[in-house]
Design an enzyme around this catalytic site. Structure first.
Site, PDB file in Angstrom:
ATOM      1  N   GLN A   8      -8.506  -6.597 -11.291  1.00 30.54           N
ATOM      2  CA  GLN A   8      -8.938  -5.459 -10.636  1.00 30.54           C
ATOM      3  C   GLN A   8      -8.735  -4.357 -11.297  1.00 30.54           C
ATOM      4  O   GLN A   8      -9.491  -3.575 -11.690  1.00 30.54           O
ATOM      5  CB  GLN A   8      -8.646  -5.262  -9.132  1.00 30.54           C
ATOM      6  CG  GLN A   8      -9.149  -4.144  -8.418  1.00 30.54           C
ATOM      7  CD  GLN A   8      -9.016  -4.141  -6.929  1.00 30.54           C
ATOM      8  OE1 GLN A   8      -9.723  -4.791  -6.346  1.00 30.54           O
ATOM      9  NE2 GLN A   8      -8.034  -3.409  -6.525  1.00 30.54           N
ATOM     10  N   HIS A  44       0.872  -1.040   0.147  1.00 33.22           N
ATOM     11  CA  HIS A  44      -0.154   0.021  -0.010  1.00 33.22           C
ATOM     12  C   HIS A  44       0.853   1.210   0.042  1.00 33.22           C
ATOM     13  O   HIS A  44       0.518   2.176  -0.967  1.00 33.22           O
ATOM     14  CB  HIS A  44      -0.794   0.239   1.267  1.00 33.22           C
ATOM     15  CG  HIS A  44      -1.751  -1.314   1.408  1.00 33.22           C
ATOM     16  ND1 HIS A  44      -1.566  -2.124   2.373  1.00 33.22           N
ATOM     17  CD2 HIS A  44      -2.693  -1.437   0.598  1.00 33.22           C
ATOM     18  CE1 HIS A  44      -2.811  -3.085   2.174  1.00 33.22           C
ATOM     19  NE2 HIS A  44      -3.471  -2.616   1.164  1.00 33.22           N
ATOM     20  N   LEU A  93       3.319  -9.555  -0.915  1.00 33.13           N
ATOM     21  CA  LEU A  93       2.755  -8.826   0.490  1.00 33.13           C
ATOM     22  C   LEU A  93       1.026  -8.850   0.160  1.00 33.13           C
ATOM     23  O   LEU A  93       0.509  -8.307  -0.769  1.00 33.13           O
ATOM     24  CB  LEU A  93       3.131  -7.380   0.634  1.00 33.13           C
ATOM     25  CG  LEU A  93       4.467  -7.025   1.512  1.00 33.13           C
ATOM     26  CD1 LEU A  93       5.602  -7.928   1.083  1.00 33.13           C
ATOM     27  CD2 LEU A  93       4.699  -5.805   1.714  1.00 33.13           C
ATOM     28  N   LYS A  95      -0.664  -6.264  -8.097  1.00 32.43           N
ATOM     29  CA  LYS A  95      -1.081  -7.486  -7.265  1.00 32.43           C
ATOM     30  C   LYS A  95      -2.349  -7.951  -7.786  1.00 32.43           C
ATOM     31  O   LYS A  95      -2.577  -9.009  -7.904  1.00 32.43           O
ATOM     32  CB  LYS A  95      -0.789  -7.080  -5.761  1.00 32.43           C
ATOM     33  CG  LYS A  95      -1.525  -8.104  -4.883  1.00 32.43           C
ATOM     34  CD  LYS A  95      -0.703  -8.958  -4.522  1.00 32.43           C
ATOM     35  CE  LYS A  95      -1.008 -10.482  -3.843  1.00 32.43           C
ATOM     36  NZ  LYS A  95      -2.222 -10.170  -3.110  1.00 32.43           N
TER      37      LYS A  95
HETATM   38  P1  AMP Z   1      -6.313  -4.072  -0.715  1.00 28.57           P
HETATM   39  O1  AMP Z   1      -6.246  -3.462   0.477  1.00 28.57           O
HETATM   40  O2  AMP Z   1      -5.758  -5.490  -0.503  1.00 28.57           O
HETATM   41  O3  AMP Z   1      -7.732  -3.931  -1.250  1.00 28.57           O
HETATM   42  O4  AMP Z   1      -5.248  -3.278  -1.561  1.00 28.57           O
HETATM   43  C1  AMP Z   1      -5.438  -2.034  -1.883  1.00 28.57           C
HETATM   44  C2  AMP Z   1      -4.517  -1.564  -3.038  1.00 28.57           C
HETATM   45  O5  AMP Z   1      -3.221  -2.104  -2.606  1.00 28.57           O
HETATM   46  C3  AMP Z   1      -5.126  -2.545  -4.233  1.00 28.57           C
HETATM   47  O6  AMP Z   1      -4.674  -1.525  -5.333  1.00 28.57           O
HETATM   48  C4  AMP Z   1      -3.754  -3.580  -4.395  1.00 28.57           C
HETATM   49  O7  AMP Z   1      -3.784  -4.138  -5.705  1.00 28.57           O
HETATM   50  C5  AMP Z   1      -2.761  -2.754  -3.692  1.00 28.57           C
HETATM   51  N1  AMP Z   1      -1.718  -3.854  -3.358  1.00 28.57           N
HETATM   52  C6  AMP Z   1      -2.025  -4.764  -2.238  1.00 28.57           C
HETATM   53  N2  AMP Z   1      -0.866  -5.670  -2.236  1.00 28.57           N
HETATM   54  C7  AMP Z   1      -0.099  -5.288  -2.889  1.00 28.57           C
HETATM   55  C8  AMP Z   1       1.389  -5.519  -3.257  1.00 28.57           C
HETATM   56  N3  AMP Z   1       1.709  -6.726  -2.583  1.00 28.57           N
HETATM   57  N4  AMP Z   1       1.990  -4.745  -3.973  1.00 28.57           N
HETATM   58  C9  AMP Z   1       1.343  -3.840  -4.753  1.00 28.57           C
HETATM   59  N5  AMP Z   1       0.059  -3.276  -4.660  1.00 28.57           N
HETATM   60  C10 AMP Z   1      -0.364  -3.849  -3.584  1.00 28.57           C
END
Ligand code: AMP
Length: 283
Positions: free
Chosen positions: A153, A37, A184, A149
């Site tokens: 989406q 994030h 991650l 990741k």
């Molecule tokens: P989430 O909180 O899991 O819904 O993720 C929020 C945003 O962070 C989304 O755009 C995800 O794709 C991005 N995100 C989550 N994990 C990673 C990661 N390991 N590397 C890059 N972006 C990430």
């Protein structure tokens, strides 16, 4: 940094920023913030005058038997991380504030969302599109940043923005990984020590497929077999849910690997905890 919980307050403030000529970048998240994030925030920060991060576990993107209740909620730590990355506003609303009683309007994308995760999570992308649309209306961003990741989406949301003429620049940040290669994810903390130890093999095996493709392999079925046999040979804790070979922009299945245009996306259950891990690679 300002912590805002009330959607109307966020919208009024965002509209006033825009009226005064300021630009806004938005990073939507479900909280439990980690370095993945943070990388989105770092990409977003120089893009606009005001950086807004939303921190909201969105109920409408979880299926009935998924981990909505168990999903980690860590607002105090999230505030500290967001502050350290130059965030101006952390928006952490209650679900009851976001969704009106009897809300009956949803946004549904009908092509990019059909395969991959959409097959086993039929309402997931409708929930994602709806909440992101709603967050766009509240935060009024010029720019929004998402992570590779969640490659599907990204494709679904880019299609939504294109189809609905939303005046928002969509940026995509690369996958942030642990030093051993595991992508991650807030869900990694569900893993047992044994599962965590073998989980990096998912990415390592995707790299093996990339090597096979570089050596000339073009047949998805052969690569699927390589993926499954390699994982099975490493540990009996893996239960692959899907491996798909799709166009990286449209998410449509490819009969043959097209170099530089192919996304290989996987979802794998870890058998002990039933944690579902996703990963992907563009080859
Ligand atoms: P989430 O909180 O899991 O819904 O993720 C929020 C945003 O962070 C989304 O755009 C995800 O794709 C991005 N995100 C989550 N994990 C990673 C990661 N390991 N590397 C890059 N972006 C990430």
């Amino acid at each position: 940094m300002k912590l805002i919980r009330n959607p109307d307050e966020l919208q009024l403030l965002a509209l006033s920023y825009r009226a005064s000529g300021k630009t806004i970048a938005l990073v939507p998240t479900m909280g439990n913030l980690h370095a993945g994030h943070a990388s989105l925030m770092d990409m977003a920060r120089p893009q606009a005058d005001i950086l807004i991060v939303s921190d909201f576990v969105n109920p409408t993107q979880f299926g009935p038997n998924e981990d909505f209740d168990a999903y980690p909620r860590t607002l105090d730590a999230d505030i500290a991380l967001a502050e350290a990355h130059g965030v101006d506003i952390l928006f952490a609303p209650a679900a009851s504030a976001i969704y009106k009683k009897n809300a009956s309007t949803f946004v549904k994308e009908n092509s990019c969302s059909q395969g991959l995760c959409g097959r086993s999570r039929p309402i997931h992308f409708q929930g994602v599109c709806t909440v992101v649309n709603l967050l766009f209306n509240l935060a009024q961003p010029n720019v929004a940043v998402f992570g590779q990741k969640d490659a599907q989406q990204v494709a679904v949301l880019k299609r939504m923005v294109r189809d609905l003429h939303m005046p928002i620049k969509m940026l995509v940040a690369p996958i942030v990984r642990e030093s051993d290669g595991l992508a991650l994810s807030s869900r990694n903390q569900y893993l047992t020590a044994e599962e965590r130890a073998v989980a990096p093999k998912i990415q390592a095996t995707l790299q093996q497929l990339a090597t096979a493709i570089a050596a000339g392999e073009r047949v998805p079925a052969n690569l699927e077999t390589l993926f499954k046999t390699t994982l099975a040979g490493t540990s009996d804790l893996f239960e692959p849910q899907y491996i798909e070979f799709v166009d990286k922009d449209t998410m449509q299945p490819l009969e043959k690997i097209v170099p530089a245009q192919t996304l290989i996306a996987v979802a794998v259950y870890m058998k002990t905890t039933r944690t579902r891990l996703i990963d992907n690679i563009v080859v």
